[in-house]
Write a protein that holds these residues in place. Structure first.
Motif, PDB file in Angstrom:
ATOM      1  N   THR A 312       0.810  -1.220   0.000  1.00 50.09           N
ATOM      2  CA  THR A 312       0.000   0.000   0.000  1.00 50.09           C
ATOM      3  C   THR A 312       0.842   1.267   0.000  1.00 50.09           C
ATOM      4  N   ASP A 313       1.952   1.258   0.737  1.00 51.37           N
ATOM      5  CA  ASP A 313       2.750   2.475   0.871  1.00 51.37           C
ATOM      6  C   ASP A 313       3.515   2.845  -0.399  1.00 51.37           C
ATOM      7  N   THR A 314       3.507   1.990  -1.419  1.00 51.40           N
ATOM      8  CA  THR A 314       4.134   2.359  -2.687  1.00 51.40           C
ATOM      9  C   THR A 314       3.131   2.981  -3.652  1.00 51.40           C
ATOM     10  N   TYR A 315       1.855   2.976  -3.299  1.00 59.48           N
ATOM     11  CA  TYR A 315       0.807   3.571  -4.132  1.00 59.48           C
ATOM     12  C   TYR A 315       0.210   4.826  -3.502  1.00 59.48           C
ATOM     13  N   VAL A 316       0.120   4.827  -2.170  1.00 61.98           N
ATOM     14  CA  VAL A 316      -0.595   5.893  -1.459  1.00 61.98           C
ATOM     15  C   VAL A 316       0.259   6.342  -0.274  1.00 61.98           C
ATOM     16  N   ALA A 317       0.563   7.626  -0.213  1.00 54.37           N
ATOM     17  CA  ALA A 317       1.385   8.133   0.890  1.00 54.37           C
ATOM     18  C   ALA A 317       0.623   9.072   1.815  1.00 54.37           C
ATOM     19  N   VAL A 318      -0.558   9.527   1.425  1.00 60.17           N
ATOM     20  CA  VAL A 318      -1.292  10.509   2.216  1.00 60.17           C
ATOM     21  C   VAL A 318      -2.316   9.799   3.103  1.00 60.17           C
ATOM     22  N   ARG A 319      -2.076   9.808   4.383  1.00 57.96           N
ATOM     23  CA  ARG A 319      -3.027   9.232   5.329  1.00 57.96           C
ATOM     24  C   ARG A 319      -4.304  10.056   5.325  1.00 57.96           C
ATOM     25  N   ASN A 320      -5.446   9.376   5.509  1.00 56.64           N
ATOM     26  CA  ASN A 320      -6.771  10.010   5.569  1.00 56.64           C
ATOM     27  C   ASN A 320      -7.195  10.620   4.236  1.00 56.64           C
ATOM     28  N   ALA A 321      -6.583  10.173   3.148  1.00 63.06           N
ATOM     29  CA  ALA A 321      -7.007  10.602   1.815  1.00 63.06           C
ATOM     30  C   ALA A 321      -8.216   9.783   1.373  1.00 63.06           C
ATOM     31  N   ARG A 322      -8.807  10.182   0.253  1.00 60.54           N
ATOM     32  CA  ARG A 322      -9.910   9.432  -0.343  1.00 60.54           C
ATOM     33  C   ARG A 322      -9.361   8.474  -1.398  1.00 60.54           C
ATOM     34  N   LEU A 323      -9.734   7.211  -1.294  1.00 63.50           N
ATOM     35  CA  LEU A 323      -9.302   6.197  -2.250  1.00 63.50           C
ATOM     36  C   LEU A 323     -10.512   5.740  -3.054  1.00 63.50           C
ATOM     37  N   VAL A 324     -10.494   5.954  -4.358  1.00 65.86           N
ATOM     38  CA  VAL A 324     -11.584   5.527  -5.234  1.00 65.86           C
ATOM     39  C   VAL A 324     -11.056   4.388  -6.098  1.00 65.86           C
ATOM     40  N   LEU A 325     -11.673   3.226  -5.963  1.00 63.36           N
ATOM     41  CA  LEU A 325     -11.218   2.031  -6.663  1.00 63.36           C
ATOM     42  C   LEU A 325     -12.045   1.806  -7.921  1.00 63.36           C
ATOM     43  N   ILE A 326     -11.352   1.473  -8.997  1.00 63.33           N
ATOM     44  CA  ILE A 326     -11.980   1.361 -10.310  1.00 63.33           C
ATOM     45  C   ILE A 326     -11.822  -0.056 -10.835  1.00 63.33           C
ATOM     46  N   ASP A 327     -12.915  -0.569 -11.375  1.00 66.24           N
ATOM     47  CA  ASP A 327     -12.959  -1.949 -11.862  1.00 66.24           C
ATOM     48  C   ASP A 327     -14.036  -2.000 -12.939  1.00 66.24           C
ATOM     49  N   ASP A 328     -14.071  -3.068 -13.729  1.00 62.80           N
ATOM     50  CA  ASP A 328     -15.130  -3.162 -14.730  1.00 62.80           C
ATOM     51  C   ASP A 328     -16.422  -3.718 -14.139  1.00 62.80           C
ATOM     52  N   HIS A 329     -16.326  -4.855 -13.460  1.00 64.65           N
ATOM     53  CA  HIS A 329     -17.525  -5.479 -12.898  1.00 64.65           C
ATOM     54  C   HIS A 329     -17.687  -5.227 -11.403  1.00 64.65           C
ATOM     55  N   GLY A 330     -16.719  -4.585 -10.790  1.00 67.55           N
ATOM     56  CA  GLY A 330     -16.839  -4.231  -9.391  1.00 67.55           C
ATOM     57  C   GLY A 330     -16.383  -5.280  -8.406  1.00 67.55           C
ATOM     58  N   VAL A 331     -16.137  -6.502  -8.869  1.00 64.52           N
ATOM     59  CA  VAL A 331     -15.775  -7.583  -7.951  1.00 64.52           C
ATOM     60  C   VAL A 331     -14.413  -7.315  -7.320  1.00 64.52           C
ATOM     61  N   ARG A 332     -13.430  -7.051  -8.147  1.00 63.82           N
ATOM     62  CA  ARG A 332     -12.076  -6.846  -7.637  1.00 63.82           C
ATOM     63  C   ARG A 332     -11.985  -5.583  -6.794  1.00 63.82           C
ATOM     64  N   ALA A 333     -12.689  -4.546  -7.193  1.00 65.39           N
ATOM     65  CA  ALA A 333     -12.676  -3.305  -6.416  1.00 65.39           C
ATOM     66  C   ALA A 333     -13.325  -3.504  -5.050  1.00 65.39           C
ATOM     67  N   THR A 334     -14.415  -4.257  -5.007  1.00 63.80           N
ATOM     68  CA  THR A 334     -15.094  -4.502  -3.737  1.00 63.80           C
ATOM     69  C   THR A 334     -14.220  -5.310  -2.797  1.00 63.80           C
ATOM     70  N   MET A 335     -13.581  -6.364  -3.310  1.00 64.14           N
ATOM     71  CA  MET A 335     -12.707  -7.173  -2.469  1.00 64.14           C
ATOM     72  C   MET A 335     -11.540  -6.331  -1.945  1.00 64.14           C
ATOM     73  N   THR A 336     -10.944  -5.521  -2.814  1.00 64.79           N
ATOM     74  CA  THR A 336      -9.820  -4.691  -2.406  1.00 64.79           C
ATOM     75  C   THR A 336     -10.259  -3.652  -1.380  1.00 64.79           C
ATOM     76  N   ALA A 337     -11.413  -3.051  -1.607  1.00 60.08           N
ATOM     77  CA  ALA A 337     -11.925  -2.050  -0.665  1.00 60.08           C
ATOM     78  C   ALA A 337     -12.112  -2.650   0.724  1.00 60.08           C
ATOM     79  N   SER A 338     -12.616  -3.862   0.783  1.00 63.94           N
ATOM     80  CA  SER A 338     -12.853  -4.484   2.089  1.00 63.94           C
ATOM     81  C   SER A 338     -11.550  -4.636   2.871  1.00 63.94           C
ATOM     82  N   TRP A 339     -10.460  -4.928   2.170  1.00 65.30           N
ATOM     83  CA  TRP A 339      -9.177  -5.078   2.851  1.00 65.30           C
ATOM     84  C   TRP A 339      -8.604  -3.732   3.279  1.00 65.30           C
ATOM     85  N   LEU A 340      -8.694  -2.737   2.417  1.00 66.28           N
ATOM     86  CA  LEU A 340      -8.174  -1.422   2.778  1.00 66.28           C
ATOM     87  C   LEU A 340      -8.914  -0.848   3.986  1.00 66.28           C
TER      88      LEU A 340
END
Length: 533
Positions: A312-340
């Motif tokens: 995570t720290d190689t993609y995002v360095a700003v704590r308390n920022a907004r992270l918007v996840l993009i996917d085609d069908h939403g499955v991968r974005a939803t799974m990733t969001a749950s972990w973040l």
């Protein structure tokens, strides 16, 4: 401008006040790995202008810079201020001040993600299987599938015989077409522990009916048990069929309900973008790199979901920022969001119906490099350099030591940009210095600095070492002519050449021990959610 200095206690409060903040450690990665703060993002001074625009996209972000007391922080802060970052402070005393204040210091890299994996295994009781048990099942021909949750490049280097590559966020997306029946055993592995654990738990959270386990200690554990590994394989999980996709979407809906994943419509994203001057927003495309390269939303960054959780720290360095996840069908974005969210990120969103939003493009995004367009230097072609080398020009290569070792211009010296003043003193006297790097970008940034130090003739190899190689010129291998013994990168265990078995054992012990350390540290804000329905 540089706002001044903050002491360790003040920084600690800043990290917990709920506001956006980027804590940047500007030492070289190999030095960073020997000791750093939990929430510090590694942004070496040598590459600051290249990495910061992506990691800290908003110029008014509150930034604190730290180092080991070598004076790198002040140089980095001045560079940031010069390029429009308006709220930059330096940690007084650097890492030693943090230690003296009694706060935790961690070794290794990607520590928040690695520690999170151990946290998940403990609290979710993720089942695991020893390498010997897996080998016995393979030998018996049991109904099972082994899924390697790493990116394809890592999988190709070393894999479990028979394993199929299916990177982390792809697991819940592609699993339903990979199992013969509900009784098929599913084993998830990675190189060590984290992605095995997160991958296996992803499938358990998704509610698939199969028994799912993590291979204990991944390919390292397999190798240490004395079992043979594969190299150069290309077994990959195919995209889901329509029936498989329907099951994947249902799994994602189940996960979204359990973890309260938030979805953002087009109007919401437009509103976020209008507020980009006061709030940081990251647009992260969690699909595979190949899908991103084919077509992606303009302004988004490729961040494959499994790797986004793993590093995570190689993609995002700003704590308390907004992270918007993009996917085609939403499955991968939803799974990733749950972990973040479980990792402690408050504002994580999945963009609904992303394919219908905005402008999707196929050309690669233009990389912003601070100050690059303002550098004016003389460039030299590979052909001209080949002739010049005969006349005794000095070539200084600023690429990483591992890539330099793999291949560099014959006769070139290796240097580290942050340490140019002392590195240049080791170069032989010559009429000019030709500076190169992988693609020439880092070399271009360094050229004026070299000229200021030497007062001599400095030129940049057009296109960098890649252009030299592409032109068919010879390459030299090995760590020859090093001007600096600083560890500029952290070398992965599988890539090490000496005493690798002991390095594997030490690494696995380090991962497990992270749980004890984060238990003493309030910077690790991991979260527990209700158990599955």
């Amino acid at each position: 401008m540089i706002q001044g200095v903050v002491d360790a206690a003040t920084l600690k409060r800043m990290l917990h006040d709920g506001g956006e903040i980027a804590l940047l450690d500007v030492r070289e990665e190999g030095v960073f790995a020997k000791g750093h703060m939990f929430l510090a993002a590694p942004v070496p001074l040598s590459q600051l202008e290249i990495r910061v625009p992506v990691l800290v996209p908003r110029r008014s972000t509150r930034i604190v810079v730290t180092d080991g007391g070598e004076g790198l922080s002040e140089r980095a802060a001045a560079t940031l201020a010069r390029h429009g970052y308006g709220d930059v402070s330096v940690l007084e005393g650097g890492l030693q001040a943090w230690i003296d204040a009694g706060y935790e210091v961690y070794t290794g890299v990607n520590v928040p993600s690695k520690a999170f994996g151990e946290y998940v295994e403990l609290h979710d009781e993720t089942p695991r299987m020893e390498a010997a048990d897996v080998k016995a099942r393979i030998d018996c021909g049991d109904d099972m599938v082994i899924l390697d949750s790493r990116p394809l490049a890592e999988y190709r280097k070393v894999s479990i015989p028979g394993a199929i590559d299916c990177p982390g966020a792809e697991l819940a997306y592609r699993i339903h077409d990979l199992v013969k029946s509900d009784s098929t055993l599913v084993i998830v592995n990675c190189g060590g522990r984290t992605r095995s654990i997160i991958g296996a738990q992803s499938l358990r959270n998704a509610g698939i009916p199969n028994r799912v386990v993590a291979l204990k200690n991944g390919t390292m554990g397999w190798h240490l048990a004395g079992f043979p590994v594969d190299n150069g394989k290309d077994r990959t999980a195919p995209p889901p069929t329509e029936p498989g996709l329907r099951k994947a979407r249902e799994s994602a809906r189940r996960v979204a309900r359990r973890f309260g994943v938030r979805f953002l419509d087009a109007a919401g994203l437009d509103a976020f973008r209008r507020e980009a001057g006061t709030r940081t927003v990251y647009l992260l495309d969690v699909r595979s790199p190949e899908e991103y390269a084919s077509r992606h939303l303009r302004g988004s960054v490729s961040a494959p979901g499994g790797q986004l959780v793993q590093t995570t720290d190689t993609y995002v360095a700003v704590r308390n920022a907004r992270l918007v996840l993009i996917d085609d069908h939403g499955v991968r974005a939803t799974m990733t969001a749950s972990w973040l969210m479980q990792m402690g990120w408050d504002e994580v969103y999945v963009l609904s119906d992303a394919l219908a939003y905005g402008e999707w493009v196929s050309e690669p995004p233009a990389a912003e490099v601070l100050g690059l367009d303002d550098v004016h230097c003389e460039r030299i072609s590979p052909q001209a350099l080949a002739a010049l080398c005969i006349e005794g020009a000095s070539v200084l290569d600023l690429d990483s030591k591992p890539r330099y070792r793999e291949g560099h211009i014959p006769g070139a010296w290796h240097g580290i940009r942050a340490n140019l003043a002392r590195n240049l003193a080791r170069l032989p006297a010559g009429d000019c210095i030709v500076v190169t790097s992988a693609d020439g970008v880092l070399a271009t940034l360094a050229a004026p600095e070299i000229a200021a130090i030497t007062g001599g003739d400095v030129r940049v190899l057009a296109g960098g070492t890649q252009a030299w190689r592409a032109a068919g010129h010879p390459m030299e291998e090995g760590e020859t002519r090093l001007t600096d013994d600083t560890d500029d990168v952290w070398v992965k265990v599988h890539d090490r050449t000496g005493n690798r078995d002991q390095a594997m054992k030490d690494y696995l012990t380090w991962e497990v021990d992270l749980m004890t350390q984060i238990g003493r540290d309030d910077d690790a804000g991991f979260r527990r959610y209700p158990t599955a329905e």
